[in-house]
Design an enzyme around this catalytic site. Structure first.
Site, PDB file in Angstrom:
ATOM      1  N   LYS A 103       0.822  -1.213   0.000  1.00  0.00           N
ATOM      2  CA  LYS A 103       0.000   0.000   0.000  1.00  0.00           C
ATOM      3  C   LYS A 103       0.851   1.256   0.000  1.00  0.00           C
ATOM      4  CE  LYS A 103      -4.465  -1.571   1.665  1.00  0.00           C
ATOM      5  NZ  LYS A 103      -5.550  -1.397   2.648  1.00  0.00           N
ATOM      6  N   LYS A 133      -5.905 -11.990  -7.654  1.00  0.00           N
ATOM      7  CA  LYS A 133      -7.199 -12.072  -6.987  1.00  0.00           C
ATOM      8  C   LYS A 133      -8.148 -10.995  -7.520  1.00  0.00           C
ATOM      9  CE  LYS A 133      -8.884 -11.330  -2.294  1.00  0.00           C
ATOM     10  NZ  LYS A 133      -8.550 -11.107  -0.891  1.00  0.00           N
ATOM     11  N   LYS A 138     -11.466  -5.067  -5.676  1.00  0.00           N
ATOM     12  CA  LYS A 138     -12.111  -3.796  -5.959  1.00  0.00           C
ATOM     13  C   LYS A 138     -11.078  -2.719  -6.291  1.00  0.00           C
ATOM     14  CE  LYS A 138     -12.380  -3.335  -0.967  1.00  0.00           C
ATOM     15  NZ  LYS A 138     -13.165  -3.701   0.176  1.00  0.00           N
TER      16      LYS A 138
END
Ligand code: TRP
Length: 337
Positions: A117, A199, A202
């Site tokens: 992140k 994966k 969103k």
């Protein structure tokens, strides 16, 4: 309100930082529903976690409520499970602070999600992003959860939670139950439709890779038609996770949607092309999601009912969490009020 039945406790949550995806339904929420009878379950909207990345306030509010309605539309029954909004239970941030003081800089620096992140949000590597795991540990430990149903990507967070809990217990005695990551048997790991080695997420850069549970049928069908199959010459529907990741992902989704085994699916599409197969998967997903979308919309039109659910959830969660927090405050030596 006590856990008199001695059922094992489960806690999990999803950040309302984006719309729920087909992957969150098949990989997580569907399992949560299956666990509701056997366990004492707490399912939350992890809104505190979501502000580690900038959010538009109106969107965050809307998505938090929509996510709750969708949980219920997927079959979570607020009479059986405690459904709540994380920020409604202040004990999460309160225990989070205490646990920050029992979490080491070094261990936080090693977290994969922090590294990922911070690479993605290089202009906003804030302290919350860094201490995210100790807040998540608080989420879990407040309820003395035994099991935490999570995907592979979150296993490291459950492991650090155990480390923090053991460290704390080592100093103060048995305060916290040590949780275990719980990867349910019936789980389906849903991959991106356009890059099936990743994966379904969103936060996927490619909107074609991800199907949302509230998405319009025509958009769903279109995304499946464009789904990546495989470049092998065999051109048949056969399950092979490594050799045929695209087809295998579509088979996983189809299997979860219509309840057929891989062998049955292989037989059904024997001698038919990928085009036929992709259309069939798209249609099956439309039918799978249709009642969920309709029920979510119906619930969202009944704001006062939704409010009553999250208020009751916060009350129940707050009661249980408060007990753990008081014990912790006492152990560390805070003067009682
Ligand atoms: N970190 C989880 C995610 O990104 C969300 C989450 C927050 C969570 N607190 C939790 C999951 C506690 C399980 C238990 O998906």
């Amino acid at each position: 309100m006590e856990n008199k039945t001695q059922k094992k406790v489960i806690l999990s949550g999803i950040q309302p930082s984006g719309e729920l995806t087909l992957g969150s339904y098949l990989g997580a929420i569907k399992n949560w529903v299956a666990l509701a009878d056997e366990y004492d379950c707490y399912y939350m909207m992890a809104d505190l976690h979501s502000i580690t990345v900038r959010q538009n306030p109106a969107d965050l509010r809307r998505r938090t409520l929509t996510q709750m309605a969708a949980y219920m539309a997927c079959g979570l029954d607020p009479k059986k499970s405690t459904i709540f909004v994380q920020s409604h239970v202040p004990a999460h941030t309160q225990l989070g602070w205490v646990l920050d003081c029992y979490t080491m800089f070094g261990e936080l620096s090693r977290m994969t999600q922090f590294k990922d992140k911070s690479a993605k949000n290089a202009d906003n590597i804030n302290a919350g992003l860094f201490t995210y795991p100790s807040l998540m540990a608080a989420d879990i430990l407040l309820y003395q959860a035994n099991l935490v149903p999570v995907g592979d990507d979150q296993k490291q967070h459950v492991e650090i939670c155990r480390d923090i809990a053991s460290r704390f217990n080592g100093v103060y005695g048995d305060v916290f139950t040590l949780p275990e990551p719980f990867i349910p048997k019936v789980g389906a790991r849903v991959m991106s439709l356009t890059s099936p080695e990743n994966k379904m997420s969103k936060s996927d850069k490619d909107p074609g890779g991800c199907v949302y549970i509230l998405e319009k049928p025509e958009d769903i069908v279109r995304k499946f038609k464009k789904a990546v199959t495989d470049s092998d010459t065999e051109h048949c529907v056969r399950f092979d996770r490594d050799g045929k990741p695209g087809v295998s992902n579509l088979m996983t989704i189809y299997s979860a949607a219509v309840g057929k085994t891989f062998a049955e699916i292989e037989a059904e599409f024997d001698g038919r092309g990928y085009g036929d197969f992709k259309s069939a998967v798209g249609e099956a997903v439309v039918e799978l999601l249709r009642p969920i979308r309709e029920e979510t919309e119906r619930l969202l039109a009944d704001k006062s009912y939704l409010e009553s659910v999250y208020r009751a959830g916060a009350e129940k969660a707050g009661y249980v969490a408060g007990k753990t927090l008081r014990k912790v405050y006492k152990k560390v030596g805070f003067l009682p009020r």
